[in-house]
Design an enzyme around this catalytic site. Sequence first.
Site, short mmCIF file in Angstrom:
data_model
loop_
_atom_site.label_atom_id
_atom_site.label_comp_id
_atom_site.label_asym_id
_atom_site.label_seq_id
_atom_site.Cartn_x
_atom_site.Cartn_y
_atom_site.Cartn_z
N GLY A 48 0.77 -1.24 0.00
CA GLY A 48 0.00 0.00 0.00
C GLY A 48 0.80 1.29 0.00
O GLY A 48 0.27 2.34 0.36
N HIS A 97 4.03 -9.07 -10.19
CA HIS A 97 2.57 -9.19 -10.29
C HIS A 97 2.01 -7.83 -10.63
O HIS A 97 2.37 -6.84 -9.99
CB HIS A 97 2.01 -9.69 -8.96
CG HIS A 97 0.52 -9.74 -8.92
ND1 HIS A 97 -0.23 -10.40 -9.88
CD2 HIS A 97 -0.38 -9.22 -8.05
CE1 HIS A 97 -1.51 -10.29 -9.59
NE2 HIS A 97 -1.64 -9.56 -8.49
N HIS A 99 -1.76 -5.77 -12.43
CA HIS A 99 -3.11 -5.92 -12.98
C HIS A 99 -3.15 -5.15 -14.30
O HIS A 99 -4.10 -4.40 -14.56
CB HIS A 99 -4.16 -5.41 -12.01
CG HIS A 99 -4.36 -6.29 -10.81
ND1 HIS A 99 -5.46 -6.21 -10.00
CD2 HIS A 99 -3.60 -7.30 -10.30
CE1 HIS A 99 -5.35 -7.12 -9.01
NE2 HIS A 99 -4.23 -7.78 -9.18
N ASP A 122 8.60 -15.11 -30.27
CA ASP A 122 9.96 -14.70 -29.88
C ASP A 122 10.21 -14.99 -28.40
O ASP A 122 11.35 -15.07 -27.97
CB ASP A 122 10.16 -13.20 -30.12
CG ASP A 122 10.40 -12.88 -31.59
OD1 ASP A 122 10.81 -13.78 -32.35
OD2 ASP A 122 10.19 -11.71 -31.98
N HIS A 173 -8.14 -13.21 -12.05
CA HIS A 173 -7.32 -12.30 -11.24
C HIS A 173 -6.43 -11.49 -12.19
O HIS A 173 -6.90 -10.48 -12.73
CB HIS A 173 -6.56 -13.13 -10.19
CG HIS A 173 -5.73 -12.33 -9.25
ND1 HIS A 173 -5.04 -12.89 -8.21
CD2 HIS A 173 -5.45 -11.01 -9.22
CE1 HIS A 173 -4.38 -11.93 -7.57
NE2 HIS A 173 -4.62 -10.79 -8.16
N TYR A 231 19.68 -13.38 -32.87
CA TYR A 231 19.02 -12.10 -32.65
C TYR A 231 19.84 -11.28 -31.64
O TYR A 231 20.26 -11.80 -30.63
CB TYR A 231 17.61 -12.34 -32.12
CG TYR A 231 16.85 -11.07 -31.78
CD1 TYR A 231 16.11 -10.41 -32.75
CD2 TYR A 231 16.93 -10.53 -30.50
CE1 TYR A 231 15.43 -9.24 -32.44
CE2 TYR A 231 16.25 -9.37 -30.19
CZ TYR A 231 15.52 -8.72 -31.17
OH TYR A 231 14.86 -7.57 -30.85
ZN ZN Z 1 -3.47 -9.07 -7.75
#
Ligand code: ZN
Length: 233
Positions: A48, A97, A99, A122, A173, A231
Amino acid sequence: MSKKYHDIRESAYEANMQLPKLGLVLFTFGNVSAADREERVFAIKPSGVPYEKLSPKKMVIVDFDGNIIDGDLRPSSDTKTHAVLYKHWENINGIVHTHSTYATAWAQTQRDIPIFGTTHADHLTVDVPCAPPMDDEMIKGDYEYETGFQIMNCFKEKGLSYEDVEMVLVGNHAPFTWGKTADKAVYNSAVLESVAQMAYLTEQINPSAPRLKDALIKKHFERKHGPNSYYGQ
Ligand SMILES: [Zn+2]
């Protein structure tokens, strides 16, 4: 504050700060961690705290069982998911992680992202896997801990290697990505978001667009990976 964890605190901080720059997070959403395999700990974003208020010393040090080892703040609410993956997948040193919009939209459909093009090929030779939503018992239990198992179970069921496929959608999620470093895990999050957006547009233009054919999948993957890659520099 222990000096011992200086390097992973720096790496985790730098990698976390990439998320808003890459447009992968809003507000305090998202988290990156960076692991120290010798010490069996990782540094993760505190819960947070807005990105502009982060600093290396605010990163929280946690062990692979999810116990806080060092730091003044509470770690990200997703910490146990990171701990489970580090504990069981020995060759990863960074986890992300987010969203991010398009990858999360695919997760919400509970669909794998089909391999439609060479941008996808790729980076991985299979559809981006979507782990089915966990059952009610797991949800009622230690939810973030179970999310780690939800991801690993999906890889087991689909016969995937976490070293070949460094990303997953958690059904209903959002995505998790990982890599040999925290930076690589962030890179994978940005690639996933781009691939998710392209796949969405592909299906809009042609709902029955075919998947990429095997010869192109193989060609593109091997250009960047494997013994004869050519590459880059
Ligand atoms: Zn989450």
